[in-house]
Structures are given as C-alpha cells and as structure tokens.
Design a protein around this motif. Structure first.
Motif, PDB file in Angstrom:
ATOM      1  N   ASP A  40      35.767  31.394  36.209  1.00 32.73           N
ATOM      2  CA  ASP A  40      35.651  31.932  35.395  1.00 32.73           C
ATOM      3  C   ASP A  40      35.475  33.417  36.434  1.00 32.73           C
ATOM      4  O   ASP A  40      35.705  34.220  35.571  1.00 32.73           O
ATOM      5  N   LYS A  93      46.268  39.646  38.237  1.00 32.91           N
ATOM      6  CA  LYS A  93      45.242  38.792  38.476  1.00 32.91           C
ATOM      7  C   LYS A  93      44.365  39.747  38.766  1.00 32.91           C
ATOM      8  O   LYS A  93      44.761  40.409  39.862  1.00 32.91           O
ATOM      9  N   ILE A 126      43.445  40.987  33.570  1.00 36.54           N
ATOM     10  CA  ILE A 126      42.950  42.397  33.061  1.00 36.54           C
ATOM     11  C   ILE A 126      43.784  43.430  33.653  1.00 36.54           C
ATOM     12  O   ILE A 126      44.637  43.598  34.598  1.00 36.54           O
ATOM     13  N   GLU A 132      40.518  48.437  34.423  1.00 34.97           N
ATOM     14  CA  GLU A 132      39.829  47.484  33.887  1.00 34.97           C
ATOM     15  C   GLU A 132      38.883  46.500  35.125  1.00 34.97           C
ATOM     16  O   GLU A 132      37.733  46.037  35.242  1.00 34.97           O
ATOM     17  N   GLU A 176      35.056  46.942  36.434  1.00 36.91           N
ATOM     18  CA  GLU A 176      34.801  45.205  37.412  1.00 36.91           C
ATOM     19  C   GLU A 176      34.036  45.669  38.929  1.00 36.91           C
ATOM     20  O   GLU A 176      33.130  45.621  39.349  1.00 36.91           O
ATOM     21  N   ARG A 207      40.106  37.370  36.464  1.00 35.17           N
ATOM     22  CA  ARG A 207      40.294  37.632  35.221  1.00 35.17           C
ATOM     23  C   ARG A 207      41.888  38.299  35.236  1.00 35.17           C
ATOM     24  O   ARG A 207      42.503  37.829  36.088  1.00 35.17           O
TER      25      ARG A 207
END
Lengths: 384, 319
Positions: free
Chosen positions: A5, A182, A10, A14, A18, A8
């Motif tokens: 999870d 990534k 992105i 972004e 984060e 990402r």
C-alpha cells in the motif's frame, strides 16, 4: 518487506505533497502556477482528509502571508510556487527570516526571467533562492533528483525549518515535478520528524520570544495563546520590540546569519557515486544529476575514472564537503541547467578553480548525458 | 421568420471593421472567449492597442513558435501589473496627444484576484482606458482552479467535490462589476455573448466614454472545458445566465446604474446550473444558497438602479 500500500507511481510534485504530509504539514496556502500547480491541487484534496487546512489565496504574496500567520500560531506550513511567484514572495520571505518564522516554500523551477518558459525545465533560481530578498541573511535551500529523495528532503525541509526557525526553500525543477516514477512511502517513524520547540515558560510569566537558549535555539509560544508578545520585521530586541541600538542590530544580524552558516555541515546533504578514485568529478543536483549519473555509469563501464557528487543542500553551500570530494580530481565539471550559478560556489570551494568547467543547457530541454560527454571530451582534448 | 432575421442584422450592424483574427485559432471548441475576442476589434476597430496577461487568451493573442493569429498590436503584461502597465501607455498617449484606444483584456483571475489592487487603483485615478474582464469563473489556463468570481458550489481542481465535506467552493463569488461601478468610474457595464447587440453597444459606449475616464466591462464568457459544458451550449448558458438573473445586464455611467435588460419573470437558477457538470453535485439546499446569492445581488442592483431618484434628500439650511 515493503507494504504494497505504500508504493506509489506518482509525479514529483505529489512526492513533495506526500513528504510534507509525512512531516506533519497542517496548513497550506497556495496560488496555482505552472509547474507547481499539482502540489496545490493535491493538497486541496489531501489536507482536509488529514485534518489540515488548505486555502487558495488570491495571489502569491497573500499565500506567503497566510503561511507566516499560520506558522506563528503553531502550525507546520508550506506554500508552493514557481519563478514569477517566487519573485513576488521575496519580501515576505525576508520577513520570515527576520522574524524567525518557520515555513517551507517549494519552488518548482521553470525557465526565466519573467514569465519565461513555463512548461520547460530550468535550474535558474539557485541564486534567487539565496539572494532574492534584500539585505544580509542566511537561507536554507534543498533539492533532489528522484522522487524518493524529494520525499526525504521535503521531510528534512520541515525539520530544518522547525529546528532553525527559518524559511526553507525546496528547489525542484519542472522535469522532477512532472515526471512520474516509483515512490515508496516510509512507515511512520522511519524518517525523523522534528517538532517545534515550544517554551516551558508558564502563563503569566514573562516570555522572551527572541531570547536564544544556550544552543542558540528559540523556543516558540503559539501567537495569541499563552503569552503576549510582538513580532516585527524591524530589528528587534529579545522582547520583539523594535530597536535600532547598534549593538542590538549587530547582534541580531549575526544571530540570523550565524545560526545557519555555523551549522553548514549539519545541514549539508549530498550523495556520492564512485568518488573514491575519481579523476573526473561531476558536481550536479536536481534532474541534471540524473544525466550525470547516467554518463558516469556509462564511462565507468569503459574504464574511465569518473564520479558524481550530487548536492542536495544548495544553501548554505557545503564548501568544505565540495573541496574535500574534489581534492584529487583532475577536472571538476559542474552540470546545471542555467548560465552557471552553482559553478561560482564550486570555484570558490576547490583548491584550483582553473580546473572547474561548466556543462550546461539553458534552452528548456533536459541536459542529456551526450551534452556532458561533449564537454568531457573537450576537457580531455579529444575533440567532439 | 423575418423578425428573427431583422434581429440578426441588428447585432451584425455593429461589426463594421474587419476580423483581424485568422480561422482555426488555438481555443477549445465552444470557447466563449474566442467569440468575444473576435467581436472586440470588429466593433472598436483594428487600430486598438490591446494588452493582456498570461491566461487562456495569451496563446492566441501572443502567438507561439512563429505563429500569429491576428494583426493587432498586443502588449503581454504581467498579471500583477496589468492595469498599471496600461496606465503607463495611456498617460504617455495623453501627454503626447496621441489618439489611441487602449483595451486591457484580462481574465477574472487577473481582474478579481492578483491584479485587483492595481485595477482598483486605475479606477480610482479614472485612467482613460477600457478594461475588459472576460469572466470564465476560474483559472482555466493553469488547469481550472477557483478564482474570486467562481460561484458558490462550483467544482474546480482546488475546490473538489468528494469525501469529508468537500463539495465545491464553499464561499460565494465576489461581484466584480458592482465593485468597479462603486468606484464611480466613467463607465461600467456587464455583458454576455447571448446578447451581442447589447455587448456591441456597450463596447461602443466604452470607446466613447474612455476619453473621460476609466471604463470597465465585465463579460461572462463560458468555458466549456472548465465548466463541463457541452461546446454547443456556450450561448445557451449565457442566455440562461441572463434569464435566471445569475448574470444581470446593466450599465453605470459615472456610477449611475441602469438595467439594460430587465427579466420580468426570472427562471430558477437550476435552469442554468443543470447545463454544466461543475454544479452537478449540488443538493437542493446548496441550490438554495446559490439562489439566495443571486437574489441578494439582484436586489442590491435593483436598489442601486433606483437609488438616485428616490434617495436624494434635500440639504438642510441649518448649520
């Protein structure tokens, strides 16, 4: 084993979002400007979800003003902008330096001057980050070349802002900001997060907002809460009252500069690749460091002794580290996408400035390994 | 049938000059701005000096990579100094005795937000030029963010609709036109693309009045891309904006407001909002707030338009 999870795919903007949320960002004021708009857009959705506050202000100056106000009341704050907006923020940035208000400003660089080249890459704001606002001052500016590092330096930017009570600038560039790659988001606790040093002076007892502790740090009191005190952009004494006594002015200016310049080695972050026996050292940062690393990898495979020093802290400039890492080099090539801003600092740092060369590109295109190779071959006397 | 034809010529009558724009300019399909931009020089003449800021209009007005789409003089200014740059031009023209029509053509982002300070300053000094704000209710060029004129409830990329009480913009829009009229400038007016005759008349009036001082035109120009509006509904959206009193048409000469079109039986705001996706999520309660806003603004406007005759009191003779 990384939790799935947390992985990402992105944009760099972004990744910055984060990182900021990981560091505990809870107030963001912004104004849309290409190529930093994604930071504003994503935070407009993410911050309310994490209990923070997002505001879109009416202009760049207002968004800088809002984060200064919010920071005084005890929040971790950030704004995001690009060249023209960064120019507008400069007066308030100087105010934050003077009043010692922690804040983080992300500047996703585009081609300048003026409106310039909004959707193309540049690294032209390095000197603006240092000297954009008027008067003597010290500043911290960080940069990164990949999304994992963008995340890391964003967290670090908040830590430094809170530690030194100063504005910290994150200098990304358009290529990093818009590129997708990534990102593995670290688990909480994996990266250190520094919270604000708050005063222990109880209510009703005199609190001196600008009286440094022995370690030069200033404990803060949330403005408007327990204590009453003054905040000003004028030279001020330990109570925050305006003061133009030469001794006070001299003392405060030294404090503002020394607290950062004296910690240059603590603040310095960098990465090194194959520097142990390197005869040729590429000094780079941001997206141009990616091309430098690619070229060095490629040349190493052919037996050339070449290494890369990737700077992540640009200001205060890590002079000692650069001198040490370049000490044994036959030639130092500074790779950057401007007319030569970091090269001036590198020339100051190294023992033999005549061996420092510039490989740059200023046409809005990402500097390629071939561009650097051309300069390298010229230095080697091989012709292009 | 003949009546309709007559009406059409009425609007076209004002378009006496050539269209300086080429065909196939770089606007989205159905863009309200394009129609407006083509009409301005056709009414005011091709010798106008036009200034503008980074916005949706800039790529066409400025041209890009050896391509230009028009034959006008264009001065691309900064957003923070739009009205101040134009001030510099007109002050020189006036001093040198040059007859020039300066048109400052900016979006709502510049006019209502970042450039509002010097717009207000220029109005206060009553500078002799025409400032046109084409209002598409957002920062469309940077990817549809909210602006000061974005209405309550509208979804933009910085006022999203989603979980946790996110339901579009949570505050009301500012009434830019009225704010400017309150500066008691020479001429202020609102116009939109469904009433071209009215728009053209107001442009002409502005050209006439600008010799005396500042002229401000607030023009609703729908953005199909940003609003989630079908490209063939641009004019219909304007028409309904007028019919619901969402965007009433009025003019103010030296601060004296006069309605140029009175809608006798205004439609509920739903007839306007249902055309576009940006309002699709609104509940009845939200629509109530929006309707209330519109009624409030219209009442203020109505009050102001009769104010002069009804509110002028006789001065007292006493000290």
């Amino acid at each position: 084993m990384t939790n799935k999870d947390n992985i990402r795919f992105i944009q760099g903007n972004e990744a910055c979002v984060e990182g900021a949320l990981y560091a505990g960002l809870n107030f963001f004021a912004g104004y849309p400007i290409t190529p930093s708009t994604e930071i504003t857009e994503h935070l407009s959705e993410r911050l309310p979800q994490t209990g923070g506050k997002f505001i879109q202000m009416e202009d760049e100056i207002a968004s800088m003003g809002a984060i200064i106000g919010a920071s005084l009341t005890g929040n971790k704050v950030m704004t995001a902008t690009s060249g023209p907006g960064f120019s507008l923020k400069q007066e308030a940035l100087g105010y934050a330096c003077m009043a010692e208000i922690p804040c983080v400003i992300a500047n996703v660089q585009r081609g300048g001057p003026s409106t310039g080249n909004p959707t193309h890459v540049s690294q032209g704001d390095i000197n603006q980050a240092r000297w954009g606002t008027h008067g003597d001052h010290a500043i911290i500016a960080l940069t990164a070349s990949n999304h994992q590092d963008v995340f890391k330096i964003t967290v670090e930017a908040f830590n430094l802002a809170e530690t030194y009570r100063t504005p910290v600038i994150i200098l990304l560039d358009e290529a990093i900001g818009h590129m997708r790659e990534k990102l593995i988001i670290p688990e909480p606790g994996e990266l250190p997060v520094v919270d604000r040093l708050r005063t222990h002076v109880p209510k009703g007892v005199d609190y001196h907002p600008y009286l440094p502790r022995e370690d030069d740090r200033l404990p803060m009191s949330d403005f408007g809460a327990q204590h009453r005190y003054n905040v000003t952009g004028l030279f001020h004494d330990m109570w925050g009252f305006p003061n133009n006594d030469p001794a006070v002015v001299n003392g405060l200016l030294h404090h503002l500069v020394d607290k950062i310049e004296n910690s240059v080695n603590d603040i310095a972050m960098y990465k090194e690749y194959w520097l142990d026996d390197a005869e040729y050292v590429l000094v780079s940062f941001g997206s141009s460091a990616r091309s430098s690393i690619h070229l060095a990898q490629n040349r190493r495979a052919r037996g050339m002794k070449i290494g890369v020093l990737e700077l992540q802290t640009l200001w205060p400039f890590p002079t000692d580290i650069v001198r040490e890492k370049c000490a044994n080099a036959k030639a130092v090539i500074v790779v950057e996408m401007n007319m030569g801003q970091v090269i001036t600092q590198v020339k100051n740092a190294v023992d033999n400035p005549n061996n420092v060369f510039l490989a740059n590109r200023i046409d809005g295109q990402l500097i390629s390994p071939t561009d650097i190779k051309t300069v390298l071959r010229m230095i080697q006397g091989k012709g292009v | 049938m003949t009546k309709k034809k007559g009406k059409l010529t009425k609007a076209l009558d004002h378009l006496i000059h050539d269209d300086p724009f080429s065909k196939g300019v770089a606007f989205c399909p159905g863009c309200g701005l394009e129609l407006l931009l083509r009409i301005i020089p056709r009414v005011l003449g091709n010798d106008i000096v036009i200034t503008g800021t980074p916005s949706c209009s800039a790529p066409v007005l400025l041209g890009q990579n050896n391509r230009s789409w028009h034959t006008l003089s264009y001065f691309g200014t900064l957003m923070t100094g739009a009205a101040a740059n134009a001030t510099g031009l007109v002050r020189y023209y006036r001093k040198a005795g040059i007859e020039n029509t300066v048109v400052c053509f900016n979006g709502d982002g510049t006019a209502a937000d970042i450039g509002f300070g010097n717009l207000s300053g220029a109005a206060e000094r009553n500078e002799p030029f025409i400032y046109i704000c084409y209002d598409n209710e957002g920062y469309m060029n940077t990817g549809i963010q909210k602006s000061g004129t974005t209405p309550f409830g509208a979804v933009t990329s910085t006022t999203p609709h989603g979980a946790r009480a996110l339901r579009g913009k949570n505050v009301r829009r500012m009434n830019l036109g009225l704010q400017m009229a309150m500066h008691k400038i020479s001429y202020a007016a609102t116009a939109t693309l469904s009433d071209l005759d009215d728009l053209a008349k107001k442009l002409k009036k502005a050209k006439e009045m600008k010799t005396q001082g500042f002229c401000f035109l607030h023009i609703l120009a729908p953005c199909p891309t940003g609003w989630g509006l079908a490209p063939d509904h641009t004019i219909e959206a304007c028409r309904r904006a007028v019919k619901t009193n969402y965007f009433p048409l009025w003019e103010a000469i030296n601060g004296r407001i006069r309605m140029t079109r009175i809608v006798k039986k205004p439609k509920p705001v739903e007839t306007y909002t249902r055309l576009m996706k940006k309002f699709a999520h609104l509940s009845q309660a939200d629509l109530g707030i929006l309707q209330d806003d519109i009624d409030y603004e219209y009442c203020v406007l109505g009050g102001l338009s009769v104010l002069e005759s009804e509110c002028r009191l006789a001065l007292s003779d006493e000290d």
